[in-house]
Design an enzyme around this catalytic site. Structure first.
Site, short mmCIF file in Angstrom:
data_model
loop_
_atom_site.label_atom_id
_atom_site.label_comp_id
_atom_site.label_asym_id
_atom_site.label_seq_id
_atom_site.Cartn_x
_atom_site.Cartn_y
_atom_site.Cartn_z
N GLN A 77 -4.53 -1.42 9.85
CA GLN A 77 -4.37 -2.73 9.21
C GLN A 77 -4.89 -3.83 10.14
O GLN A 77 -4.48 -3.94 11.30
CB GLN A 77 -2.88 -2.97 8.88
CG GLN A 77 -2.59 -4.26 8.13
CD GLN A 77 -3.17 -4.30 6.72
OE1 GLN A 77 -3.11 -3.32 5.98
NE2 GLN A 77 -3.75 -5.43 6.35
N ASP A 130 -11.17 3.14 4.59
CA ASP A 130 -11.45 1.71 4.50
C ASP A 130 -12.95 1.45 4.61
O ASP A 130 -13.40 0.32 4.41
CB ASP A 130 -10.74 0.99 5.67
CG ASP A 130 -9.78 -0.08 5.17
OD1 ASP A 130 -9.75 -0.31 3.95
OD2 ASP A 130 -9.09 -0.68 6.01
N LYS A 170 0.84 -1.21 0.00
CA LYS A 170 0.00 0.00 0.00
C LYS A 170 0.87 1.26 0.00
O LYS A 170 0.62 2.21 -0.73
CB LYS A 170 -0.95 -0.02 1.21
CG LYS A 170 -2.04 -1.07 1.07
CD LYS A 170 -2.78 -1.36 2.38
CE LYS A 170 -3.76 -2.51 2.18
NZ LYS A 170 -4.39 -2.97 3.43
#
Ligand code: NAD
Length: 290
Positions: free
Chosen positions: A97, A120, A53
């Protein structure tokens, strides 16, 4: 019927090319998009995803800020970090994460992220926004990537039947909402469903998000159907170490009309959608402050 590969790598590349132009235009207005990535512990897969990422942020011109924390970090310390990133004007997106170590309360921490920076799409505000079809809601990256693949390669989705395998908050459940919004008739099967193949074998679209290597066989698939494989598993057979999906690719390739490879299907699209959401957030912040 001949098989069409839904190539996530090339579609993600096209998306990133268009994002680069949007980043340049933001920078001309003195707005520099930034993504904060929080990684807790030593999970090798999580480290690999974060590296990917960060590298791709760089590729499109988004500045990334990595926060790597020890496995035993406290809920309070992580919570303070999220609060400070919420206040930081350089940050337009915050990515926590997952999975987090068990001693941490994941839902509480996710909901602490400012929904306007929740690129997200996992806070309850954004999940609610998705259900209510609010334009401001960030759509979770993997489901968003699956939808883009289907729309790009198979065309109009309205009226099609879709079966999603797996009911996780990250993938299966948001996909139900997205496909309903496209006027699909949607079913979901999960670990307690008896003979899920009886449903999948009638569907125009099958999306597998389970986490079991090569679970889906050709007998599960209607000839000509579109099959999206979200799963990422390490194969433990002769090709050991190789990444395989939840779909038995070689078997299903003989009946499907459209199929995503693993790797090179949903994975690159997930990252491209994360970058797209981050840029969208930066554009909103900059329009508010200019
Ligand atoms: P999860 O473990 O949270 O959910 C798995 C789901 O599968 C559950 O809802 C469970 O009920 C269902 N399930 C389990 N066994 C089943 C069976 N035999 N038949 C039908 N359903 C069954 O997993 P997740 O976070 O949704 O991830 C699923 C897979 O997708 C994993 O392999 C993960 O690594 C992968 N993944 C890939 C990406 C990507 O970018 N490509 C992103 C997220 C997750």
């Amino acid at each position: 019927m001949s098989l069409n590969i839904m190539d996530g790598r090339s579609l993600a590349q096209k998306i990133k090319e268009s994002l680069k132009k949007r980043v340049l235009s933001l920078k001309e207005h003195a707005c520099f998009p930034g993504l904060a990535v929080i990684l807790v512990g030593e999970n090798p897969a999580s480290h690999m995803y974060v590296e990917m990422k960060v590298r791709q942020c760089q590729e499109v011109g988004i500045k990334s800020f990595q926060h790597i924390l020890p496995e035993n970090v406290s809920q309070q310390d992580l919570s303070s970090l999220i609060n400070s990133l919420n206040q930081d004007h350089q940050i337009h997106g915050i990515l926590l994460q997952l999975p987090l170590p068990e001693h941490l309360n994941t839902d509480t921490l996710i909901d602490q992220i400012d929904p306007r920076k929740d690129v997200d799409g996992l806070t309850k505000i954004n999940i609610g926004g998705l259900v209510r079809q609010e334009k401001s809601a960030f759509i979770p990256c993997t489901p968003k990537g699956c939808l883009k693949l289907l729309e790009t390669y198979t065309g109009e989705l309205s009226g099609k039947t879709a079966v999603i395998i797996g009911r996780s908050h990250l993938v299966g459940r948001p996909l139900v909402q997205l496909l309903l919004q496209k006027n699909c008739t949607v079913s979901i099967v999960h670990s307690k469903t008896h003979t899920p193949e009886n449903l999948t074998c009638q569907a125009d679209i099958v999306i597998a998000a389970v986490g079991q290597a090569r679970l889906v066989k050709k007998s599960w698939i209607k000839p000509g159907a579109a099959v999206v494989d979200v799963g990422i598993n390490r194969s433990d057979d002769i090709d050991s170490g190789k990444l395989v999906g939840d779909v038995d690719f070689d078997d299903v390739a003989s009946v499907a009309g459209y199929l995503t490879p693993v790797p090179g299907g949903v994975g690159p699209m997930t990252v491209a959608c994360l970058l797209e959401n981050t840029l969208e957030s930066a554009e909103r912040w900059c329009s508010w402050t200019s």
